[in-house]
Design an enzyme around this catalytic site. Structure first.
Site, PDB file in Angstrom:
ATOM      1  N   ASP A  73       0.816  -1.203   0.000  1.00  0.00           N
ATOM      2  CA  ASP A  73       0.000   0.000   0.000  1.00  0.00           C
ATOM      3  C   ASP A  73       0.851   1.255   0.000  1.00  0.00           C
ATOM      4  O   ASP A  73       2.053   1.221   0.267  1.00  0.00           O
ATOM      5  CB  ASP A  73      -0.946   0.009   1.194  1.00  0.00           C
ATOM      6  CG  ASP A  73      -0.209  -0.040   2.527  1.00  0.00           C
ATOM      7  OD1 ASP A  73       0.745  -0.838   2.648  1.00  0.00           O
ATOM      8  OD2 ASP A  73      -0.564   0.720   3.457  1.00  0.00           O
ATOM      9  N   ASP A 130       7.587   4.967  -1.302  1.00  0.00           N
ATOM     10  CA  ASP A 130       7.386   4.321  -0.009  1.00  0.00           C
ATOM     11  C   ASP A 130       6.101   3.505  -0.117  1.00  0.00           C
ATOM     12  O   ASP A 130       5.011   4.058  -0.055  1.00  0.00           O
ATOM     13  CB  ASP A 130       7.276   5.385   1.082  1.00  0.00           C
ATOM     14  CG  ASP A 130       6.870   4.836   2.428  1.00  0.00           C
ATOM     15  OD1 ASP A 130       6.972   3.618   2.625  1.00  0.00           O
ATOM     16  OD2 ASP A 130       6.429   5.639   3.285  1.00  0.00           O
ATOM     17  N   GLU A 179       0.014  -1.373   5.568  1.00  0.00           N
ATOM     18  CA  GLU A 179       1.068  -0.957   6.506  1.00  0.00           C
ATOM     19  C   GLU A 179       0.849   0.474   6.970  1.00  0.00           C
ATOM     20  O   GLU A 179       1.014   0.798   8.147  1.00  0.00           O
ATOM     21  CB  GLU A 179       2.439  -1.100   5.830  1.00  0.00           C
ATOM     22  CG  GLU A 179       3.615  -0.900   6.772  1.00  0.00           C
ATOM     23  CD  GLU A 179       4.132   0.527   6.839  1.00  0.00           C
ATOM     24  OE1 GLU A 179       5.039   0.796   7.646  1.00  0.00           O
ATOM     25  OE2 GLU A 179       3.631   1.395   6.083  1.00  0.00           O
ATOM     26  N   HIS A 217       5.046  10.581   2.371  1.00  0.00           N
ATOM     27  CA  HIS A 217       3.727  10.887   2.940  1.00  0.00           C
ATOM     28  C   HIS A 217       3.267  12.303   2.593  1.00  0.00           C
ATOM     29  O   HIS A 217       2.355  12.824   3.227  1.00  0.00           O
ATOM     30  CB  HIS A 217       3.689  10.681   4.460  1.00  0.00           C
ATOM     31  CG  HIS A 217       3.950   9.285   4.893  1.00  0.00           C
ATOM     32  ND1 HIS A 217       3.768   8.864   6.196  1.00  0.00           N
ATOM     33  CD2 HIS A 217       4.364   8.193   4.223  1.00  0.00           C
ATOM     34  CE1 HIS A 217       4.082   7.588   6.301  1.00  0.00           C
ATOM     35  NE2 HIS A 217       4.450   7.149   5.092  1.00  0.00           N
TER      36      HIS A 217
END
Length: 490
Positions: free
Chosen positions: A78, A115, A145, A461
């Protein structure tokens, strides 16, 4: 063909380009799971789903490597779905649009998914290879995750034979990680009463934009602004000078593990108070710009909006503002054992108004991290208490353990030797404040000797996420050398 698919090493980049075409936000991994299963079937690899939905793939050793230890490789499928406010993108249906920007690969207005897509791509490239000698390989590709570590949390014993595991989910070339922080979610709900709009009122949207945001573990010690804290501070200051000000709606932050970059608040004031409110915002903006001199793009604006029918009642509003003021945010304590590493922190991630069972409420979500599981739990209670004093209902859940470092790890020693031989330098051995799945994986597989590493990724993120192209090549070369250096069984 996507231009990143032809970057070097092509075996890795072509798989990452394919992953970018597949929507895979946390909790919506069905399509990427099917992609990986189809990949395995097409290459006659043994693949299966475990009870929670993780993908497990096995590949026999190449000739001459059969007596080596079996090696496990692990990454998560994910990605974090973050976008800029002006970017039109549906993470459930739209592909990521990566492009080359000098020495980096980044994406158009969204998170890139390096990531942990680079780690997944490296595993797929290695499984696909026909000319790389390797021992027996066991791949573990976990789900969810980023939003709860669900896949790692529910992994069961009995699937793997390996005693060695490489986690490919850290973000600095030349660094080897042997420990990480654990975490716990702190959720709070504060109910309130609706108050009718006073006659002659005006509504405005207070917007806080342009903050750098970032990973709530890796970047929490960087002193970056938190949009929820900044918006709350401005509202509190304004309320002290315009007592009739009321909050109609709040929407700040998005994900528990991302430092909030944006916040949007609907405020209602008496007609004629706009100029005063604007002056307050201008004054606070100037102060904030000086305080957060690392936030060059911080923008705070006030714009007229459609007047709602009701607002939050004054008493609840004051309790909420005070609770957010009191809520710890950022690093609470630095490690006393590890230089320049945060020990315990909190990210005030999400503040949003809504409804539940027909009742209006404000929902707050925080993510507490700590290298110590007991400190994690205590700081979680500290955060919860700030909202309980305001009358909120709180809940601590999704706790996951830290990963205790083992400086005497044989796998670590092997990887240090390989790195030294390749580069002439020693890798840095570190513990990370972010959460890795290794702590959870150790529960069903306590025999696993684990090390985590990866290429250089920046601003994970956030929509400014990027991965350094040359470091990916170095990461791939290093991975192959480590795989080929796995020792024989006794």
């Amino acid at each position: 063909m996507n231009p990143i698919a032809t970057l070097t090493p092509t075996p890795l980049w072509k798989h990452f380009a394919a992953l970018c075409d597949i929507p895979r936000p946390s909790k919506h991994e069905d399509r990427v799971v099917e992609h990986v299963l189809n990949f395995s079937r097409a290459r006659n690899l043994m693949a299966q789903l475990d009870t929670v939905g993780n993908v497990i793939i096995k590949k026999p050793a190449t000739p001459g490597m059969e007596q080596r230890h079996t090696l496990a490789l692990q990454s998560h499928l994910d990605m974090v779905p973050q976008k800029n406010a002006n970017t039109v993108h549906n993470f459930l249906t739209d592909p990521i649009k990566p492009y080359v920007d000098g020495e980096w690969v980044t994406a158009e207005g969204t998170t890139l998914g390096a990531d942990n897509g680079i780690g997944v791509a490296a595993i797929l490239a290695l499984l696909e290879s026909t000319n790389i000698p390797h021992p027996a390989l066991e791949a573990l590709l976990t789900i969810d995750e980023e939003a709860g570590m669900t896949g790692a949390k529910h992994l069961q014993p009995g699937y793997f034979e390996a005693n060695l595991l490489l986690n490919l989910d850290t973000e600095d070339e030349g660094e080897l990680y042997i420990g990480c922080a654990g975490g716990v979610d702190v959720n709070a709900s504060l109910t309130y009463f609706r108050e009718p709009i006073a006659v002659g009122s005006q509504a405005f949207t207070l917007s806080v934009r342009g903050l750098r945001g970032g990973h709530s573990g890796l970047d929490i010690d960087k002193g970056r602004g938190n949009a929820n804290k900044i918006a709350n501070r401005i509202i509190d200051t304004a309320l002290g000078k315009i007592s009739e000000l009321r909050i109609a709606a709040l929407d700040g932050g998005s994900l528990r593990n991302a430092i909030p970059r944006e916040s949007f608040s609907t405020l209602v004031v008496p007609t004629g108070a706009q100029d005063k409110l604007q002056q307050i915002i201008d004054s606070e903006s100037a102060r904030l710009s000086r305080e957060f001199d690392n936030e060059a793009d911080l923008a705070i604006t006030l714009e007229p909006t459609e007047t709602p029918t009701s607002t939050m009642d004054a008493a609840s509003q004051l309790r909420l503002i005070r609770a957010i003021r009191c809520c710890p945010n950022g690093v609470a304590r630095m490690s006393t054992k590890l230089a320049a590493i945060a020990d315990t922190s909190n990210n005030l991630a999400r503040v949003v108004t809504g409804e539940k069972d027909g009742k209006p409420l404000v929902q707050i979500q925080c993510l507490v991290r700590s290298l110590s599981d007991t400190a994690r739990d205590q700081h979680g209670l500290d955060v919860a208490a700030s909202f309980e004093l305001a009358g909120a209902t709180t809940r601590l859940d999704n706790a996951y353990p830290g990963w205790a470092p083992n400086p005497n790890s044989p796998l670590l020693a092997l990887m240090q030797g390989v790195y030294k031989e390749m580069t002439g330098a020693d890798p840095e051995v570190k513990v990370i404040h972010a959460g890795l799945e290794c702590g959870l994986l150790a529960k069903p597989y306590p025999n696993w000797d684990m090390v985590s590493f990866g290429p250089t990724i920046r601003r994970a993120h956030s929509p400014e996420e990027r991965v350094h192209i040359h470091s990916v090549a170095n990461f791939w070369d290093y991975l192959i050398k480590v795989v080929q250096a796995v020792p024989t069984r006794n």
